[in-house]
Structure formats: C-alpha cells, structure tokens
Scaffold this active site. Structure first.
Site, mmCIF file in Angstrom:
data_model
loop_
_atom_site.group_PDB
_atom_site.id
_atom_site.type_symbol
_atom_site.label_atom_id
_atom_site.label_comp_id
_atom_site.label_asym_id
_atom_site.label_seq_id
_atom_site.Cartn_x
_atom_site.Cartn_y
_atom_site.Cartn_z
ATOM 1 N N GLU A 13 0.863 -1.178 0.000
ATOM 2 C CA GLU A 13 0.000 0.000 0.000
ATOM 3 C C GLU A 13 0.898 1.225 0.000
ATOM 4 O O GLU A 13 1.730 1.401 0.893
ATOM 5 C CB GLU A 13 -0.906 -0.012 1.229
ATOM 6 C CG GLU A 13 -1.726 1.242 1.419
ATOM 7 C CD GLU A 13 -2.846 1.392 0.402
ATOM 8 O OE1 GLU A 13 -3.459 2.467 0.345
ATOM 9 O OE2 GLU A 13 -3.099 0.436 -0.353
ATOM 10 N N CYS A 60 -4.863 5.893 5.711
ATOM 11 C CA CYS A 60 -4.697 4.765 4.800
ATOM 12 C C CYS A 60 -6.053 4.200 4.440
ATOM 13 O O CYS A 60 -6.999 4.281 5.222
ATOM 14 C CB CYS A 60 -3.836 3.696 5.478
ATOM 15 S SG CYS A 60 -3.548 2.233 4.480
ATOM 16 N N CYS A 63 -5.344 0.312 6.398
ATOM 17 C CA CYS A 63 -5.118 0.270 7.859
ATOM 18 C C CYS A 63 -5.993 1.296 8.561
ATOM 19 O O CYS A 63 -5.486 2.160 9.291
ATOM 20 C CB CYS A 63 -3.649 0.530 8.164
ATOM 21 S SG CYS A 63 -2.510 -0.474 7.206
ATOM 22 N N HIS A 67 -5.746 2.912 13.122
ATOM 23 C CA HIS A 67 -5.584 4.320 13.466
ATOM 24 C C HIS A 67 -6.738 4.801 14.339
ATOM 25 O O HIS A 67 -6.573 5.713 15.168
ATOM 26 C CB HIS A 67 -5.464 5.163 12.198
ATOM 27 C CG HIS A 67 -4.183 4.937 11.476
ATOM 28 N ND1 HIS A 67 -2.970 5.321 11.982
ATOM 29 C CD2 HIS A 67 -3.914 4.336 10.278
ATOM 30 C CE1 HIS A 67 -2.008 4.979 11.141
ATOM 31 N NE2 HIS A 67 -2.562 4.365 10.107
ATOM 32 N N ARG A 478 1.202 -4.504 11.178
ATOM 33 C CA ARG A 478 2.546 -4.193 10.695
ATOM 34 C C ARG A 478 3.481 -3.721 11.802
ATOM 35 O O ARG A 478 4.625 -3.394 11.543
ATOM 36 C CB ARG A 478 2.465 -3.141 9.585
ATOM 37 C CG ARG A 478 1.860 -3.691 8.301
ATOM 38 C CD ARG A 478 1.392 -2.607 7.353
ATOM 39 N NE ARG A 478 0.767 -3.200 6.182
ATOM 40 C CZ ARG A 478 -0.512 -3.619 6.141
ATOM 41 N NH1 ARG A 478 -1.272 -3.480 7.202
ATOM 42 N NH2 ARG A 478 -1.006 -4.159 5.047
ATOM 43 N N SER A 501 5.411 1.560 9.365
ATOM 44 C CA SER A 501 6.270 1.724 8.191
ATOM 45 C C SER A 501 7.135 2.970 8.267
ATOM 46 O O SER A 501 8.076 3.106 7.497
ATOM 47 C CB SER A 501 5.442 1.730 6.907
ATOM 48 O OG SER A 501 4.908 0.434 6.664
ATOM 49 N N CYS A 545 3.401 -0.556 4.342
ATOM 50 C CA CYS A 545 2.188 0.225 4.099
ATOM 51 C C CYS A 545 2.597 1.683 4.101
ATOM 52 O O CYS A 545 2.504 2.373 5.112
ATOM 53 C CB CYS A 545 1.132 -0.055 5.152
ATOM 54 S SG CYS A 545 -0.451 0.730 4.765
ATOM 55 N N CYS A 548 0.380 4.853 5.071
ATOM 56 C CA CYS A 548 0.309 5.281 6.463
ATOM 57 C C CYS A 548 1.474 6.196 6.824
ATOM 58 O O CYS A 548 1.360 7.050 7.694
ATOM 59 C CB CYS A 548 0.329 4.068 7.394
ATOM 60 S SG CYS A 548 -1.140 3.040 7.275
#
Length: 566
Positions: A13, A60, A63, A67, A478, A501, A545, A548
């Site tokens: 992503e 995102c 995700c 959050h 993640r 990430s 990702c 994010c």
C-alpha cells in the site's frame, strides 16, 4: 558497482522506492525512499479531539481500524479516561480479527508470489498435489478433482493472455524452488483466501457498522449497544454469527495458512540467514485484559538480538529525525523531535521526476526517521513475537517452539526474512486462537446483565484541563503504531502519528544509521539484477504500508520508473 532501482515496489500500500548497490552478486548498500507526502497532521490542528479518530482512519485505505484505536487511546490517555470492560472486549475482537485477516491477505496476496511460481503450477500432477496437501492438513478441499479444477482455471487465465492478479511476477526465476505440486497447492489457497477474508471480516460490519472505516469507536468506549434481546444492539443472534465466523477464521489459519507457511519455508531455509536487519526490536504489546488491563501480548524492547533481556518501553525516548527526509525542523538538522513536539513542515529538495537516482547522500524520502534512544528499531510481528517469547509468554513460546522443531532450525533463524514471514503466521495463529476467549467473555458479560459499553464521565470538554497531552499505542498487523496528541482549550494543538512503516522504511538518521529496510537488504544475494525478486522477498516480509507513513503524491503526478539497472 551496479545500482538497482525498484520503483515502485508493488504489492504494497503506497509508493516505495528501493535503491541498492550490488557487488559480487550481493547487496552492499541500500536506500529506502518514499515518493509521497503525508499531511493529515495539519488537518487535525484546531479540531475537537473526540473527532480525531475519524480523521486518522484516512491515513490509509487499508489500515483504517488501527488508526481509530490508536487515536482513541491517545485522547483517553490525555484525559485520564478508563473505558468499561465490555468496550475493551469489543475492541479486542475488532482489532483481533483485523490482525488475522490482514496477515492472511499479506501471506497469500502480497508475499506468496515472491516464493510461488504460478506458471509452474501448470505442470503439476493434481493427484500428487492432493497427496501433498493431505500430508500436511485434513482440509476438506484436498482432492485431485479440486486441484484439477484450479489448474484448468489457471490455464484459462494464461490462454487469454490475461493473468489478472498473477501478472507482473518473476515467473521461471532461478530463485524459485517450490516443485510444481506445491505451487499448484499454494495457488488454490491463494484463491480460497480471497473468498475467506471477505466473509470473516463481516465481524467488523457487526461490531463496527462497516469495513473499512468503522463507525462505532468512541472516546470513552464504543458507540454500539449491547442487549441480548434487542434487534438494534449486539444481541444473541449477532453473537452467535460472530462466533461462527471466528470458528471459520481459526480453521482456515490452522488448516491452510500455517501448513502452507511451513511447507513453503521448508524449501527456503537458506532465507533463515538473510535479511536480519538492525537487530533491535520494539513492540507496544496489545489486547488489554478487560479486568486487569494487562496486555495479552506484552510490550518491550529487544536490543542487539539479545533474547535474555526484555527492556521496558519509555515513550519519552522516541524521537523523529529529518536529516535525510524532505522536511525541516525549527531546531535544525541533527535534532530529533519527540512526537508531542513533532513538526510536519515539508521541504522537497530532490530532483524532478522522472529521475534515475535520488541524491542519497542528502535527503531522499518523505518518511521521517524514528529512533528509540537514538537507535533504529524494527517493528512488526517479528518484534512482537520476539518480545513475547523472551518475556515467557506461554502461547508464543509453544508456537515458536513447534515451528523451530518442524523446520529443524534454532532460535537464531528468527532474525531473518524467513523468520519475519514465519512470525506473522504465528502471530495470526495465536490471535485466532485467542479470539474465541474474548467472544466468550462478551457473551458471559451480557448474560449476567452487564451492558456497560461507554464511560460518560469527561465527555464534556468543560470538565477537561486547560492543557493536556497523551499518547495511544496499538500493536497493528505491521507493528508498533503510536499517536501523540496535545490538547489546549478543548482543541487539538498538535498531533503526530509514528506508524510501523515509518519505523521500518525510515531513511538514514542524523548519525548515518540505516533504517530497518535498508539494513535488512545488506548481504542479500541477487541472482539476476534485472529481476530482483530477492529484494521483494525481504521488503515484503515487513509488509510495507507507505500510505500510512506518507500521503499525497508529488505535485507533478509523473509516473516513476519501475526497475532499472545501471
């Protein structure tokens, strides 16, 4: 030295660019850069803190749920709000099934094609494939007829010249080691996972009203009523349906995902010595007990791959640096900023696309460089499992022990690309086995008449202090996700998110230390620089990702090069 540029890294992503220098068939240096910018922190300033979770979901498109919970916890931490036990249970179920679905999707749809050669499956004997599948699992679809049907579907894809989801992979690559029958089995389960995941995530529809972007999170608890007899609440029928979906999730993980993971890993044991990375691991822990508050997965830090000691996490030791990122700090270069004091001031100094190389000696990414006590930290399922394993978490120790014994490798194999991929599967397995426990807790709570789901105190801003600061942590699929908030006069003064990430994809810092992606690539063998599947294996093992970590595409909108060798 040859330099490989992979841009964009696909099957993730967001937009990620990897540059790597190759010498004597191995990577000797690497740079991780993102070519997107995130600015939602600016949008949040001046807004009501109780609304922040709804905006942060938009970090995102994948995700979203993670959050929500991190943002909610940040506000609750700032205002000293304790939620009712039922709210913790419902949140655990929502976050737990998010974890399970996410890991299955990653293994089959984002990572498997780094190890599985779909075209080889065309050569497989369906009878032998069924025999192989039956030898590792009693999954009911293990029959020659079934695998023959999958093979015919795959042939139809190829005959039409449209591979669909199987396009753009390195078919026939010399680094692919699975026999045709294993490839056909994995292909069948790839397709099954597509159907499975859309069913089990219905739990989010029941408890969160929709997926993605759930609607029922709320500062102080959850905005969904509990009543066994009401059609407008989580009732007995919905609880029964959720229980059935949790059983379906558990069966697939135990009888398909884990057996496939072990089968694939047995052909790639050499990857237990590749992709080790920075050797420092951070986990925030997750899933609070509704009564004691103690987390099911414990938090902690592992330093220098030393499993003999788990260090506590001190959020005050977290800082982000921008020496190699396209941002500027008012404090200048070489200075880190704690998230409460973080700034999101973009300053792009890179070349205009299309470009062949970034200026990696200076700034080369929209991702900041988070550090813990000035050390780079890997986050993710491997960090989560290592911390739990070293902390004596019995479920983790049992699962890790069985896998190490099955593959006939030692604990040192965990510090690798293969270990990272295996840890994600074990995280999924342990979570899917724990989910029915939380479901049972919710059923029991409602049965004894405890329907509390929200703490009403401190909802009114007039009861808040003039200034407050808080942080919310969540161990996302993640890895370690943190939201930090400052509140003044009932409004958001500052907001920063340090996402998994951001930790893993970070560029160099003020000391020149590589980020986890960069360090993990060092020493990786590259069989064919024009088809660097080995880079994809290690980078995908982190499950990037980047949406994010960064957010808005560059102003020019030009498409970047995909793979180049110089």
């Amino acid at each position: 030295m040859a330099k490989i540029v992979v841009d964009p890294i696909t099957r993730i992503e967001g937009h990620l660019r990897i540059e790597a220098e190759i010498s004597n068939g191995r990577i000797v240096d690497a740079w991780s850069g993102s070519t997107m910018f995130r600015g939602i922190e600016k949008i949040l300033k001046g807004r009501d803190p109780r609304d922040a979770w709804y905006y942060t979901q938009r970090f995102c498109g994948v995700c979203t749920t993670v959050h929500s919970i991190a943002s909610i916890r940040a506000v609750e931490n700032a205002l000293g709000i304790k939620v009712p036990p039922n709210a913790d249970i419902v949140r655990n179920i929502i976050m737990g099934i998010q974890n399970v679905q996410d890991h299955v999707i990653h293994f089959y749809h984002l990572h498997a094609l780094d190890w599985v050669d779909i075209t080889s499956a065309l050569k497989a004997d369906p009878v032998r494939t069924a025999s192989l599948a039956a030898s590792i699992s009693d999954w009911p679809l293990n029959s020659p007829t079934y695998f023959k049907g999958i093979q015919e579907r795959l042939k139809a894809f190829v005959a039409k010249g449209r591979l669909g989801p199987f396009a753009n992979a390195y078919w026939g690559h010399s680094a692919m080691k699975l026999p045709p029958e294993a490839n056909l089995m994995a292909t069948a389960h790839y397709l099954e996972a597509l159907e499975w995941q859309k069913d089990v995530i219905k739990i989010h529809a029941y408890l969160g009203s929709k997926n993605p972007h759930p609607q029922t999170f709320l500062v102080g608890g959850m905005a969904i009523p509990l009543d066994a007899d009401s059609q407008n609440a989580i009732n007995a029928d919905k609880l029964a349906e959720i229980g059935g979906l949790l059983k379906k999730a558990k069966e697939f993980v135990e009888k398909v995902y884990i057996p496939d993971l072990l089968a694939v890993a047995s052909f790639y044991k050499d990857w237990a010595a590749i992709g080790g990375g920075v050797g420092n691991y951070l986990s925030y822990g997750e899933f609070p007990d509704p009564v004691t508050g103690k987390q099911f997965f414990p938090p902690g830090i592992i330093l220098n791959k030393d499993l003999s000691k788990v260090h506590p996490v001190d959020q005050k030791k977290i800082a982000e640096y921008v020496d190699h990122s396209w941002f500027e700090y008012s404090g200048g270069q070489g200075k880190g900023a704690h998230p409460w004091d973080g700034e999101t001031e973009p300053k792009y100094t890179g070349p205009k696309p299309p470009y062949q190389h970034l200026d990696t000696d200076r700034k080369y990414s929209w991702v900041k460089a988070p550090r813990y006590n000035e050390l780079p930290m890997e986050v993710g399922p491997l960090a989560k499992l290592l911390v739990a394993y070293a902390s004596g978490h019995k479920e983790t120790q049992a699962a890790v022990g069985l896998v190490l014994k099955h593959l006939n490798v030692g604990p040192e194999a965990l510090f690798s690309t293969l270990g990272r991929t295996g840890a994600r599967g074990l995280d999924c397995l342990i979570t899917t086995q724990q989910l029915p426990v939380w479901h049972g807790q919710l059923v029991e709570s409602i049965a004894r008449g405890d329907l509390r789901i929200h703490a009403g105190e401190k909802w009114d801003p007039s009861t808040w202090p003039k200034e407050a600061a808080g942080y919310g942590w969540h161990e996302a699929p993640r890895g370690a996700l943190g939201h930090w908030i400052k509140i003044k006069d009932g409004q958001i003064l500052n907001y920063q998110a340090v996402v998994p990430s951001t930790w893993n994809a970070s560029p160099r810092d003020h000391k020149g230390q590589r980020g986890p992606y960069e360090e993990a690539l060092i020493g990786t063998p590259i069989a064919d620089p024009n088809r660097p599947v080995e880079i994809l294996r290690t980078i995908h093992s982190f499950d990037p990702c980047l949406a994010c970590a960064v957010h808005v595409v560059d102003a020019t909108g030009n498409e970047l090069i995909r793979v180049k060798v110089s």
